[in-house]
Design an enzyme around this catalytic site. Structure first.
Site, PDB file in Angstrom:
ATOM      1  NE  ARG A 105       1.261  -0.378   9.564  1.00 23.57           N
ATOM      2  CZ  ARG A 105      -0.584  -0.144   8.582  1.00 23.57           C
ATOM      3  NH1 ARG A 105      -2.081  -0.303   8.663  1.00 23.57           N
ATOM      4  NH2 ARG A 105       0.409  -1.464   7.052  1.00 23.57           N
ATOM      5  CB  SER A 130      10.968  -1.847   6.120  1.00 26.06           C
ATOM      6  OG  SER A 130       9.721  -2.323   5.951  1.00 26.06           O
ATOM      7  CG  ASP A 136       9.673  -1.573   3.204  1.00 33.16           C
ATOM      8  OD1 ASP A 136       9.517  -0.733   3.850  1.00 33.16           O
ATOM      9  OD2 ASP A 136      10.414  -2.235   2.882  1.00 33.16           O
TER      10      ASP A 136
HETATM   11  C1  G6P Z   1       3.753   0.783   4.057  1.00 31.11           C
HETATM   12  C2  G6P Z   1       4.479  -0.318   4.897  1.00 31.11           C
HETATM   13  C3  G6P Z   1       5.406  -0.711   5.321  1.00 31.11           C
HETATM   14  C4  G6P Z   1       6.271   0.445   4.681  1.00 31.11           C
HETATM   15  C5  G6P Z   1       5.800   2.050   4.593  1.00 31.11           C
HETATM   16  C6  G6P Z   1       6.617   2.221   3.834  1.00 31.11           C
HETATM   17  O1  G6P Z   1       3.155   1.742   6.094  1.00 31.11           O
HETATM   18  O2  G6P Z   1       3.607  -1.063   5.677  1.00 31.11           O
HETATM   19  O3  G6P Z   1       5.825  -1.709   5.572  1.00 31.11           O
HETATM   20  O4  G6P Z   1       7.736   0.276   5.712  1.00 31.11           O
HETATM   21  O5  G6P Z   1       4.463   1.777   3.802  1.00 31.11           O
HETATM   22  O6  G6P Z   1       6.226   4.057   3.582  1.00 31.11           O
HETATM   23  P1  G6P Z   1       7.210   5.371   4.876  1.00 31.11           P
HETATM   24  O7  G6P Z   1       6.173   6.492   4.051  1.00 31.11           O
HETATM   25  O8  G6P Z   1       6.058   4.670   5.421  1.00 31.11           O
HETATM   26  O9  G6P Z   1       8.102   5.079   4.828  1.00 31.11           O
HETATM   27  C1  BGC Z   2      15.710   0.059   3.296  1.00 32.82           C
HETATM   28  C2  BGC Z   2      15.265  -1.147   2.889  1.00 32.82           C
HETATM   29  C3  BGC Z   2      13.498  -0.824   2.841  1.00 32.82           C
HETATM   30  C4  BGC Z   2      12.878   0.417   1.762  1.00 32.82           C
HETATM   31  C5  BGC Z   2      11.701   0.929   2.473  1.00 32.82           C
HETATM   32  C6  BGC Z   2      15.423   1.231   2.558  1.00 32.82           C
HETATM   33  O1  BGC Z   2      15.726   1.684   3.947  1.00 32.82           O
HETATM   34  O2  BGC Z   2      17.096  -0.543   3.301  1.00 32.82           O
HETATM   35  O3  BGC Z   2      15.480  -2.175   2.872  1.00 32.82           O
HETATM   36  O4  BGC Z   2      12.821  -1.849   1.765  1.00 32.82           O
HETATM   37  O5  BGC Z   2      14.019   1.309   3.414  1.00 32.82           O
HETATM   38  O6  BGC Z   2      11.721   1.038   3.579  1.00 32.82           O
END
Ligand code: G6P
Ligand code: BGC
Ligand code: BGC
Length: 923
Positions: free
Chosen positions: A549, A609, A663
């Protein structure tokens, strides 16, 4: 021996006496006889009314309508299919209740479709009256005793015997091996059994007896055994009819019509329990004074009224009451009676069957009456035969009306104009009563002309049928055991979770000290959560979750966010680093154009992340990719630099990258803006991770001893040093082996959305290979990686989703499944997601306890900002995490805050704080 005796009638008492009037004249006597026999005449209209009323009651009960209470119970039996014929094995069958005062033990060998038929071996045992009316424990001990007496003379081992329990009384079944007795019928009235699980009572008795190790795997009503035992002719029997001491029928109903069952497909066998049918409107006109007398003097007055007009336990008594009445009225036996004639239960079904049987001849009738202490004349013999015929004809006709109601129900249920069906018949009234079956069949044809019914007499009273059901139950029980064995490693107990918590705590301390640890405990240079004084417009990027995003975050007294989701194709995520960052900049430019921000150089916060060693707020060295990303030339690089180089490559774009945050940090900051107690960030999405505010004094490698700094734990890698091996299953190993980073992110691979679906798929493959699921058919689709999405777990486990929808999801995957399969898939999903949530909870418990001890607090109140699709969408994940934290960190009051705006807002706030601090240093 096995006369349908007088059990069920209160013994020895004088029958109700009828007013004695002078001996009638010849014309009076025949009138008296006609008036008497007339009572037993049932008209076609009356039979149709009984058929219609019974059908009405059946459909009422199927709909689960409680009031007015339906006249019949319609009890589901958990038998979902007629026999395949593939059933094999040796089974013990115990029959109790079908034949009144006797029980039968059988040894049944099923040889499947190929093998030749093996005749069952059986033995019958008379049940003493005092046992039928005594304590329930005594009855079941008697049954266990008979079992071992039978087995003692059989060449069988004492171990691993599987038993099918044919228990012929109205029961609420909650499983193939769980059945609660509703009420006794047919001369039984043992105490302490009604409302109890009769399988457990039998298991306890067998245990008390201790001679044999017998596993009671199924309980079956005798009508079901009769239906299931019917030889495979042109078509399987789908109705089971029993007329022995009692009477009842079962049939294969469409599961969707049985309200209590949450099923929309397939069929289920329903035991009608028509013995209790007592609709006054329909039955009233055909009930005679003799029926009322019999009922009044029975063990269960007012109950089983329909059965008392048909069941073999009662036919002899009805005949006796009529004969006694006529004798007293001087119409029979010259007005003479005998103690036997006046004694309840003295005339048995066998007597009636013989006396009514034209082939028996007058001499036999004479002999029977003499045995009853009577001296019949020739006309008496004939009259007695008429009485027997009248009572039995009515019984057969009433039974036919009931069966016709069942046939009409089958037609309705299957929306068929005409119906072809086979009815398995069992019971000594059907078997031994000469005219009963022919009257029954003839009347059914009149009442259900559009039904083509074939009647298949049961070969062995249903013993084989009970063994069939037992074989199916044994197979399902074996499957259930295999399922439990497979899922057992996923069921973590308190000690295991506490061990994970302790392990994580140790790894945290080592990581903070910079010692070897699977937890890198990365300093993030975020020292404080926002204090609300931040102001300005900021750009934010959010990379690493399900979606990439780009956000515009306007911070005033509140925060306004405008964002757009862009996709990161797998080819880009796994292409070159340059390509990836050029793609990112393309999206930014596109966003700026759309938002009219082109040419503006707003401060930018970058939520990235992935594990980065930060050297400063705007410097983050990527340690390794995770979550399916694998762009080249990035690991070991400062990703802020990579972004800036991409910006440079894309001339005419100016961006001021101020901060890079994980994140988890973005989520903590985002929620911290609303709740200052939010000092932990948790992500459970595609990947999983956590961060928290650690005392700077505990963070090696970062100068300063006072104050705090947010630490990105990178707990996804917890256990990469093998410290989680004791919990890892073969399915985890398969998922890890197949991943693009085998051996890495072991904790993440047990918890996060990218992997749970795959763990489930591997378990389903394993259970299919064991024949437990999908009839052992391995389907192409189940072999396909990632075909079982983690979102399916959230959908399948949602309480509002009935089993039918579970089936719909799985069928869309092209999986041919039964309801049992759907149930097992649901349990697999529950086991996998429960373990994930508990492990996540153990991690959070380690963090909050660390903070509490850091601050030397008796009790800590802290909030956790959470984001991630799995945590947010799974129906039970969040509550399981919270429950595990409460269990493992009872001195911490932990509030979980679901982040509304994602971590992009958090990144913007971190940037805003950095800008404010930079402002301060500049003035
Ligand atoms: C939200 C946060 C992101 C995060 C994500 C993890 O969208 O804004 O920064 O990485 O959640 O969840 P997801 O299920 O999208 O991996
Ligand atoms: C990453 C982290 C991240 C997490 C959640 C992991 O695979 O190593 O940095 O915070 O995923 O997105
Ligand atoms: C019982 C039924 C049984 C029938 C035939 C009735 O009294 O309630 O469960 O099927 O007898 O044995």
């Amino acid at each position: 021996m096995d006369s349908i005796g007088s059990a069920g009638l209160r013994q020895g008492e004088e029958a109700l006496s009828y007013p004695e009037e002078g001996l009638p004249g010849p014309s009076d006597s025949s009138e008296l006889v006609q008036e008497c026999l007339q009572q037993f005449k049932v008209t076609g209209a009356q039979l149709q009314q009984i058929q219609a009323s019974l059908l009405g009651s059946m459909e009422q009960a199927l709909r689960g309508q409680a009031s007015p209470a339906p006249a019949v119970r319609m009890l589901p039996t958990y038998v979902g299919s007629t026999p395949h014929g593939t059933e094999q094995g040796d089974f013990v069958v115990l029959e109790l209740g079908a034949t009144g005062a006797s029980l039968r033990v059988l040894w049944v060998t099923l040889t499947g479709t190929e093998g030749h038929r093996v005749e069952p071996r059986s033995q019958e045992f008379v049940i003493p009256q005092e046992v039928m009316l005594g304590a329930g424990q005594q009855l079941f001990d008697f049954a266990a005793h008979c079992l071992s007496e039978f087995l003692d003379v059989q060449p069988v081992s004492k171990q691993g015997l599987q038993l099918g329990f044919s228990f012929s009384f109205p029961c609420h079944q909650t499983g193939l091996d769980r059945s609660t007795l509703i009420s006794w019928t047919k001369g039984f009235r043992c105490s302490g059994v009604e409302g109890q699980d009769v399988v457990q009572l039998l298991r306890d008795a067998i245990q008390r007896h201790g001679a044999y190790n017998i596993d009671v795997v199924a309980v079956v009503n005798d009508t079901v055994g009769t239906m299931m035992g019917c030889e495979l002719g042109a078509r399987p029997c789908e109705v089971g009819l029993v007329v022995d001491t009692g009477t009842n029928a079962c049939y294969m109903e469409e599961a969707r019509h049985v309200a209590v069952l949450d099923e929309d497909r397939g069929r289920v066998c329903v035991s009608v329990e028509w013995g209790s049918f007592s609709d006054v409107g329909a039955l009233g006109p055909v009930l005679t004074t003799f029926d009322h007398t019999l009922d009044h003097e029975s063990l269960n007055p007012g109950a089983q009224r329909f059965e008392k007009m048909i069941g073999g336990l009662y036919l002899g008594e009805l005949v006796r009451l009529v004969l006694a009445h006529l004798a007293r009225r001087g119409v029979l036996f010259g007005g003479g009676t005998s103690p036997a004639l006046l004694s309840r239960g003295s005339i048995l079904l066998e007597h009636v069957a013989e006396m009514e049987d034209p082939s028996a001849g007058a001499a036999r009738v004479h002999a029977i009456l003499q045995d009853l202490g009577l001296s019949p004349g020739a006309s008496d013999v004939e009259l007695v035969q008429h009485v027997c015929a009248a009572v039995c004809t009515r019984a057969a006709q009433l039974c036919a009306a009931a069966l016709a109601a069942v046939l009409s129900r089958l037609q309705h249920g299957r929306e068929q104009q005409t119906l072809q069906v086979a009815v398995a018949t069992g019971g000594r009234v059907c078997e031994r009563h000469p005219r009963f079956c022919s009257i029954l069949q003839g009347t059914v044809m009149l009442l259900a002309p559009e039904c083509d019914v074939s009647f298949i007499p049961s070969a062995d009273g249903g013993g084989r049928g009970v063994a069939m059901v037992t074989a199916v139950a044994a197979r399902l029980a074996a499957h259930r055991r295999l399922l439990e064995e497979t899922l057992a490693p996923f069921r973590l107990n308190h000690d295991q979770l506490a061990a994970v918590q302790a392990q994580m705590r140790k790894a945290m301390v080592k990581g903070l000290r910079g010692e070897a640890s699977s937890l890198r405990m990365l300093p993030t240079f975020v020292r404080a959560t926002p204090d609300g004084s931040e102001r300005g417009d900021f750009l934010a990027l959010d990379l690493g979750g399900t979606n990439f995003r780009v956000l515009l975050v306007r911070v005033t007294t509140g925060v306004q966010i405008t964002s757009q989701i862009y996709s990161i194709p797998e080819s880009v995520a796994q292409g070159s680093g340059q390509q990836l960052f050029d793609h990112i900049v393309d999206c930014i430019v596109d966003f700026q154009q759309k938002q009219g921000l082109s040419g503006q150089s707003l401060p930018l916060g970058f939520t990235f992340s992935f594990p980065c060693r930060q050297l400063g707020l705007d410097q983050g060295i990527l340690l390794n990719w995770t979550k399916g990303f694998n762009a080249s030339d990035c690991e070991g690089q400062d990703v802020v630099n990579l972004l800036r180089e991409a910006i440079t490559r894309r001339q005419a774009v100016e961006l001021n990258v101020v901060a890079i945050v994980n994140d988890t940090v973005g989520t903590m900051m985002s929620c911290g803006y609303e709740d200052p107690r939010c000092e932990i960030g948790l992500i459970v999405g595609t990947g999983t991770n956590a961060c928290y505010m650690e005392e700077l004094r505990n963070v090696a490698g970062v100068p300063g001893d006072s104050g705090r700094m947010c630490i990105n734990m990178e707990w996804g890698a917890f256990g990469d040093d093998g410290s989680l091996a004791m919990l890892s299953t073969c399915f985890d190993a398969s998922v890890d082996q197949a991943s693009i980073n085998p051996g890495k992110q072991r904790f993440e691979k047990m918890i996060s959305g990218m992997y749970l679906g795959e763990i489930v798929r591997h378990i389903l493959l394993h259970l299919t290979s064991l024949g437990v699921l999908f009839r052992g058919q391995q389907t192409q689709c189940l072999q396909t990686r990632d075909i079982f999405k983690t979102k399916f777990l959230s959908e399948i486990e949602s309480d509002s989703l009935a089993l039918r929808q579970v089936r719909a999801i799985l069928e869309d995957l092209g999986l041919p499944l039964t309801s049992d399969d759907a149930l097992m898939v649901l349990e697999v999903c529950q086991a996998v997601s429960q373990r994930a949530a508990q492990l996540c909870g153990a991690g959070v418990a380690a963090v909050v306890e660390k903070i509490r001890e850091n601050r030397g607090l008796e009790e800590l109140a802290v909030s956790v900002g959470v984001d991630g699709t799995l945590y947010k969408l799974h129906p039970h994940f969040s509550s399981l995490v919270a429950a595990t934290v409460r269990e493992l960190a009872p001195r911490c009051v932990v509030t979980f805050l679901q982040s509304e705006d994602g971590s992009g807002k958090g990144a913007a706030l971190v940037t805003a704080v950095a800008c404010r601090l930079a402002q301060l240093t500049r003035v």
